[in-house]
Motif scaffolding. Structure first.
Motif, PDB file in Angstrom:
ATOM      1  N   PHE A   1       0.868  -1.171   0.000  1.00 46.66           N
ATOM      2  CA  PHE A   1       0.000   0.000   0.000  1.00 46.66           C
ATOM      3  C   PHE A   1       0.910   1.229   0.000  1.00 46.66           C
ATOM      4  O   PHE A   1       1.560   1.514   1.009  1.00 46.66           O
ATOM      5  CB  PHE A   1      -0.898   0.030   1.244  1.00 46.66           C
ATOM      6  CG  PHE A   1      -1.911  -1.072   1.262  1.00 46.66           C
ATOM      7  CD1 PHE A   1      -3.147  -0.912   0.669  1.00 46.66           C
ATOM      8  CD2 PHE A   1      -1.614  -2.292   1.868  1.00 46.66           C
ATOM      9  CE1 PHE A   1      -4.081  -1.938   0.682  1.00 46.66           C
ATOM     10  CE2 PHE A   1      -2.537  -3.310   1.892  1.00 46.66           C
ATOM     11  CZ  PHE A   1      -3.776  -3.136   1.296  1.00 46.66           C
ATOM     12  N   GLU A   2       0.980   1.918  -1.156  1.00 48.70           N
ATOM     13  CA  GLU A   2       1.923   3.012  -1.341  1.00 48.70           C
ATOM     14  C   GLU A   2       3.315   2.496  -0.996  1.00 48.70           C
ATOM     15  O   GLU A   2       3.844   1.693  -1.737  1.00 48.70           O
ATOM     16  CB  GLU A   2       1.496   4.242  -0.559  1.00 48.70           C
ATOM     17  CG  GLU A   2       0.164   4.794  -1.060  1.00 48.70           C
ATOM     18  CD  GLU A   2      -0.314   6.013  -0.320  1.00 48.70           C
ATOM     19  OE1 GLU A   2       0.499   6.696   0.326  1.00 48.70           O
ATOM     20  OE2 GLU A   2      -1.523   6.284  -0.407  1.00 48.70           O
ATOM     21  N   ASN A   3       3.909   2.857   0.134  1.00 47.59           N
ATOM     22  CA  ASN A   3       5.253   2.381   0.467  1.00 47.59           C
ATOM     23  C   ASN A   3       5.270   1.420   1.642  1.00 47.59           C
ATOM     24  O   ASN A   3       6.346   1.101   2.153  1.00 47.59           O
ATOM     25  CB  ASN A   3       6.179   3.570   0.758  1.00 47.59           C
ATOM     26  CG  ASN A   3       6.414   4.418  -0.467  1.00 47.59           C
ATOM     27  OD1 ASN A   3       6.566   3.893  -1.564  1.00 47.59           O
ATOM     28  ND2 ASN A   3       6.428   5.722  -0.292  1.00 47.59           N
ATOM     29  N   ASP A   4       4.108   0.979   2.099  1.00 49.18           N
ATOM     30  CA  ASP A   4       4.031   0.128   3.280  1.00 49.18           C
ATOM     31  C   ASP A   4       3.463  -1.244   2.936  1.00 49.18           C
ATOM     32  O   ASP A   4       2.409  -1.353   2.310  1.00 49.18           O
ATOM     33  CB  ASP A   4       3.134   0.764   4.351  1.00 49.18           C
ATOM     34  CG  ASP A   4       3.709   2.047   4.908  1.00 49.18           C
ATOM     35  OD1 ASP A   4       4.943   2.130   5.066  1.00 49.18           O
ATOM     36  OD2 ASP A   4       2.925   2.979   5.181  1.00 49.18           O
ATOM     37  N   TRP A   5       4.166  -2.293   3.377  1.00 50.86           N
ATOM     38  CA  TRP A   5       3.673  -3.652   3.260  1.00 50.86           C
ATOM     39  C   TRP A   5       2.831  -3.966   4.483  1.00 50.86           C
ATOM     40  O   TRP A   5       3.243  -3.690   5.605  1.00 50.86           O
ATOM     41  CB  TRP A   5       4.836  -4.639   3.168  1.00 50.86           C
ATOM     42  CG  TRP A   5       5.544  -4.591   1.861  1.00 50.86           C
ATOM     43  CD1 TRP A   5       6.666  -3.888   1.563  1.00 50.86           C
ATOM     44  CD2 TRP A   5       5.166  -5.286   0.673  1.00 50.86           C
ATOM     45  NE1 TRP A   5       7.024  -4.101   0.254  1.00 50.86           N
ATOM     46  CE2 TRP A   5       6.119  -4.961  -0.312  1.00 50.86           C
ATOM     47  CE3 TRP A   5       4.120  -6.147   0.344  1.00 50.86           C
ATOM     48  CZ2 TRP A   5       6.052  -5.459  -1.606  1.00 50.86           C
ATOM     49  CZ3 TRP A   5       4.069  -6.653  -0.944  1.00 50.86           C
ATOM     50  CH2 TRP A   5       5.013  -6.317  -1.906  1.00 50.86           C
ATOM     51  N   LYS A   6       1.653  -4.543   4.266  1.00 49.55           N
ATOM     52  CA  LYS A   6       0.767  -4.912   5.367  1.00 49.55           C
ATOM     53  C   LYS A   6       0.241  -6.328   5.136  1.00 49.55           C
ATOM     54  O   LYS A   6       0.010  -6.741   4.003  1.00 49.55           O
ATOM     55  CB  LYS A   6      -0.409  -3.943   5.468  1.00 49.55           C
ATOM     56  CG  LYS A   6       0.020  -2.524   5.846  1.00 49.55           C
ATOM     57  CD  LYS A   6      -1.183  -1.641   6.060  1.00 49.55           C
ATOM     58  CE  LYS A   6      -0.767  -0.243   6.415  1.00 49.55           C
ATOM     59  NZ  LYS A   6      -0.340  -0.098   7.782  1.00 49.55           N
ATOM     60  N   VAL A   7       0.026  -7.039   6.244  1.00 47.29           N
ATOM     61  CA  VAL A   7      -0.581  -8.366   6.164  1.00 47.29           C
ATOM     62  C   VAL A   7      -2.079  -8.176   5.964  1.00 47.29           C
ATOM     63  O   VAL A   7      -2.736  -7.500   6.755  1.00 47.29           O
ATOM     64  CB  VAL A   7      -0.319  -9.183   7.443  1.00 47.29           C
ATOM     65  CG1 VAL A   7      -0.999 -10.549   7.353  1.00 47.29           C
ATOM     66  CG2 VAL A   7       1.163  -9.342   7.699  1.00 47.29           C
ATOM     67  N   ILE A   8      -2.613  -8.771   4.886  1.00 44.13           N
ATOM     68  CA  ILE A   8      -4.043  -8.658   4.618  1.00 44.13           C
ATOM     69  C   ILE A   8      -4.786  -9.951   4.927  1.00 44.13           C
ATOM     70  O   ILE A   8      -6.013  -9.943   5.071  1.00 44.13           O
ATOM     71  CB  ILE A   8      -4.327  -8.220   3.162  1.00 44.13           C
ATOM     72  CG1 ILE A   8      -3.781  -9.229   2.159  1.00 44.13           C
ATOM     73  CG2 ILE A   8      -3.783  -6.819   2.911  1.00 44.13           C
ATOM     74  CD1 ILE A   8      -4.220  -8.985   0.719  1.00 44.13           C
ATOM     75  N   ALA A   9      -4.061 -11.067   5.021  1.00 45.85           N
ATOM     76  CA  ALA A   9      -4.699 -12.357   5.298  1.00 45.85           C
ATOM     77  C   ALA A   9      -3.654 -13.318   5.832  1.00 45.85           C
ATOM     78  O   ALA A   9      -2.460 -13.168   5.549  1.00 45.85           O
ATOM     79  CB  ALA A   9      -5.330 -12.930   4.032  1.00 45.85           C
ATOM     80  N   GLY A  10      -4.128 -14.306   6.592  1.00 46.56           N
ATOM     81  CA  GLY A  10      -3.197 -15.297   7.102  1.00 46.56           C
ATOM     82  C   GLY A  10      -3.901 -16.474   7.731  1.00 46.56           C
ATOM     83  O   GLY A  10      -5.124 -16.467   7.929  1.00 46.56           O
ATOM     84  N   SER A  11      -3.094 -17.470   8.040  1.00 47.25           N
ATOM     85  CA  SER A  11      -3.585 -18.648   8.746  1.00 47.25           C
ATOM     86  C   SER A  11      -2.411 -19.321   9.430  1.00 47.25           C
ATOM     87  O   SER A  11      -1.257 -19.060   9.107  1.00 47.25           O
ATOM     88  CB  SER A  11      -4.279 -19.624   7.786  1.00 47.25           C
ATOM     89  OG  SER A  11      -3.328 -20.170   6.903  1.00 47.25           O
ATOM     90  N   VAL A  12      -2.732 -20.181  10.387  1.00 44.07           N
ATOM     91  CA  VAL A  12      -1.701 -20.923  11.087  1.00 44.07           C
ATOM     92  C   VAL A  12      -2.238 -22.299  11.432  1.00 44.07           C
ATOM     93  O   VAL A  12      -3.417 -22.455  11.749  1.00 44.07           O
ATOM     94  CB  VAL A  12      -1.228 -20.178  12.371  1.00 44.07           C
ATOM     95  CG1 VAL A  12      -2.343 -19.988  13.365  1.00 44.07           C
ATOM     96  CG2 VAL A  12      -0.042 -20.905  13.001  1.00 44.07           C
ATOM     97  N   VAL A  13      -1.356 -23.292  11.298  1.00 46.55           N
ATOM     98  CA  VAL A  13      -1.681 -24.664  11.714  1.00 46.55           C
ATOM     99  C   VAL A  13      -0.553 -25.167  12.592  1.00 46.55           C
ATOM    100  O   VAL A  13       0.607 -24.810  12.407  1.00 46.55           O
ATOM    101  CB  VAL A  13      -1.896 -25.614  10.504  1.00 46.55           C
ATOM    102  CG1 VAL A  13      -3.114 -25.210   9.696  1.00 46.55           C
ATOM    103  CG2 VAL A  13      -0.659 -25.661   9.628  1.00 46.55           C
ATOM    104  N   ALA A  14      -0.918 -25.978  13.561  1.00 48.01           N
ATOM    105  CA  ALA A  14       0.080 -26.610  14.418  1.00 48.01           C
ATOM    106  C   ALA A  14       0.724 -27.762  13.657  1.00 48.01           C
ATOM    107  O   ALA A  14       0.043 -28.501  12.948  1.00 48.01           O
ATOM    108  CB  ALA A  14      -0.574 -27.111  15.701  1.00 48.01           C
ATOM    109  N   LEU A  15       2.026 -27.905  13.803  1.00 46.62           N
ATOM    110  CA  LEU A  15       2.748 -29.007  13.178  1.00 46.62           C
ATOM    111  C   LEU A  15       2.951 -30.118  14.199  1.00 46.62           C
ATOM    112  O   LEU A  15       3.113 -29.854  15.394  1.00 46.62           O
ATOM    113  CB  LEU A  15       4.109 -28.537  12.659  1.00 46.62           C
ATOM    114  CG  LEU A  15       4.079 -27.460  11.569  1.00 46.62           C
ATOM    115  CD1 LEU A  15       5.490 -27.049  11.202  1.00 46.62           C
ATOM    116  CD2 LEU A  15       3.321 -27.954  10.338  1.00 46.62           C
ATOM    117  N   ASN A  16       2.970 -31.342  13.726  1.00 44.88           N
ATOM    118  CA  ASN A  16       3.289 -32.464  14.600  1.00 44.88           C
ATOM    119  C   ASN A  16       4.707 -32.299  15.098  1.00 44.88           C
ATOM    120  O   ASN A  16       5.545 -31.685  14.441  1.00 44.88           O
ATOM    121  CB  ASN A  16       3.161 -33.792  13.848  1.00 44.88           C
ATOM    122  CG  ASN A  16       1.734 -34.067  13.413  1.00 44.88           C
ATOM    123  OD1 ASN A  16       0.794 -33.633  14.069  1.00 44.88           O
ATOM    124  ND2 ASN A  16       1.584 -34.762  12.304  1.00 44.88           N
TER     125      ASN A  16
END
Length: 127
Positions: A109-124
């Protein structure tokens, strides 16, 4: 992929993990887009407002936040990051000690990177 953009997102990934570890809500506020949607390991979807409230509560105390296995893919002006993060600490009254695989979408966004979406899963434990 533009090497400058790649370097910026890698730096922001490091900043994001440090902000998580230190409860730096000002930095988190800058890195997360206001319309962020994030799926947690329990399958529930959180918004930026929900995430920020959790950090502001003071009930997140992470001792270890270490990343590995970082992968980046650029798609137009978005960068998708997959990264493994080892986390040890307490998150809203629940002890955490394990490895998690995060997927985040960063948008410029202009000169700034932003997180717009995400997810997380636990690993064995053997992952």
């Amino acid at each position: 992929m533009d090497t400058t953009h790649k370097a910026q997102v890698i730096a922001n990934e490091k900043n994001l993990l440090e902000a998580m570890k230190t409860n730096n809500v000002e930095l988190l506020d800058r890195l997360l887009h206001d319309d962020l949607l994030f799926n947690g390991p329990d399958g529930k979807t959180a918004t930026k407002a929900m995430d920020m409230a959790n950090y502001r509560s003071g009930n997140i105390n992470l001792r270890t936040v270490k990343s590995s296995d970082l992968m980046l893919n650029a798609i137009d002006d978005d960068i998708v990051v997959a990264v493994t993060v080892e986390i040890q600490g307490n998150y809203l009254g629940q002890e955490i000690n394990g490895k998690f695989r995060y997927l985040r979408v960063w948008k410029l966004f202009e000169n700034d990177w932003k997180v717009i979406a995400g997810s997380v899963v636990a690993l064995n434990s053997d992952s």
